[in-house]
Design an enzyme around this catalytic site. Structure first.
Site, PDB file in Angstrom:
ATOM      1  N   ASP A 212       0.883  -1.169   0.000  1.00  0.00           N
ATOM      2  CA  ASP A 212       0.000   0.000   0.000  1.00  0.00           C
ATOM      3  C   ASP A 212       0.916   1.213   0.000  1.00  0.00           C
ATOM      4  O   ASP A 212       1.494   1.559   1.037  1.00  0.00           O
ATOM      5  CB  ASP A 212      -0.916  -0.001   1.222  1.00  0.00           C
ATOM      6  CG  ASP A 212      -1.894   1.160   1.214  1.00  0.00           C
ATOM      7  OD1 ASP A 212      -2.253   1.639   0.110  1.00  0.00           O
ATOM      8  OD2 ASP A 212      -2.300   1.599   2.308  1.00  0.00           O
TER       9      ASP A 212
ATOM     10  N   ASP B  83      -2.680   0.936   6.842  1.00  0.00           N
ATOM     11  CA  ASP B  83      -1.893   0.741   5.623  1.00  0.00           C
ATOM     12  C   ASP B  83      -1.357  -0.692   5.550  1.00  0.00           C
ATOM     13  O   ASP B  83      -1.244  -1.266   4.469  1.00  0.00           O
ATOM     14  CB  ASP B  83      -0.719   1.724   5.573  1.00  0.00           C
ATOM     15  CG  ASP B  83      -1.150   3.142   5.839  1.00  0.00           C
ATOM     16  OD1 ASP B  83      -1.264   3.909   4.866  1.00  0.00           O
ATOM     17  OD2 ASP B  83      -1.370   3.480   7.016  1.00  0.00           O
TER      18      ASP B  83
ATOM     19  N   GLU C  85      -1.472  -1.283  -4.921  1.00  0.00           N
ATOM     20  CA  GLU C  85      -2.717  -0.564  -5.161  1.00  0.00           C
ATOM     21  C   GLU C  85      -2.503   0.507  -6.219  1.00  0.00           C
ATOM     22  O   GLU C  85      -1.515   1.237  -6.184  1.00  0.00           O
ATOM     23  CB  GLU C  85      -3.219   0.070  -3.871  1.00  0.00           C
ATOM     24  CG  GLU C  85      -4.585   0.705  -4.019  1.00  0.00           C
ATOM     25  CD  GLU C  85      -5.161   1.182  -2.697  1.00  0.00           C
ATOM     26  OE1 GLU C  85      -6.098   0.545  -2.202  1.00  0.00           O
ATOM     27  OE2 GLU C  85      -4.648   2.177  -2.175  1.00  0.00           O
TER      28      GLU C  85
END
Length: 170
Positions: free
Chosen positions: A7, A140, A67
């Site tokens: 992330d 996260d 992501e």
């Protein structure tokens, strides 16, 4: 298959490394790369690059799942996150690790079964899927693990990986 989920960020980079065999997950490592707020930005990028490279050389994942970025209202923050993401992708490229990108709705669909699930639902399902005793913190880190689970569930098959990237690494 061994996959690292990322992330991306520049203050906190969530990381999670999983092994996936059939339908069984084994969590190898998870945590965050953090950089101090007052530090020069390029020094922060260096920390992110160095620590990402260290994770990749330590765990030898077969794939990196990241992501996808979307620009919201704060373009300055988005540009800084994109720069951090760039050094993460560079680290993967230099280690010969293929990168796969997933949107937040793809991650939600793969983990919860609903592309518009709430963050809380994704975190809870990730914890259940991976049989974690506690909720990964900060968010996260939980997001990175969810991205890795998404790749394990929806990424290319072993044959597709072989055709796309050549011989599997061992």
């Amino acid at each position: 298959m061994r996959v690292i989920g990322i992330d991306p960020g520049y203050a906190i980079v969530g990381c999670g490394i999983l092994e996936y065999n059939g339908s069984v997950f084994r969590t190898l490592e998870y945590g965050a790369i953090t950089t101090p707020a007052g530090m020069e930005f390029t020094a922060r990028l260096q920390i992110i690059y160095d620590q990402t490279t260290e994770l990749l050389t330590t765990f030898h994942p077969e794939a990196m799942a990241v992501e996808k970025l979307y620009f919201n209202t704060n373009t300055t923050t988005a540009i800084d996150v994109a720069q951090a993401r760039g050094v993460i992708l560079l680290a993967a490229k230099q280690q010969g690790i293929p990168v796969y990108e997933y949107t937040p709705s793809q991650v939600k669909q793969a983990v919860v079964g609903y592309g518009k699930a709430e963050k809380r639902q994704v975190i809870e399902m990730t914890q259940k899927i991976l049989s974690l005793k506690t909720t990964p913190k900060p968010d996260d880190v939980a997001d990175a693990l969810a991205i890795a689970v998404c790749h394990a569930h929806t990424g290319p098959s072993p044959l597709e990986r072989l055709l796309l990237h050549g011989r599997p690494r061992g």
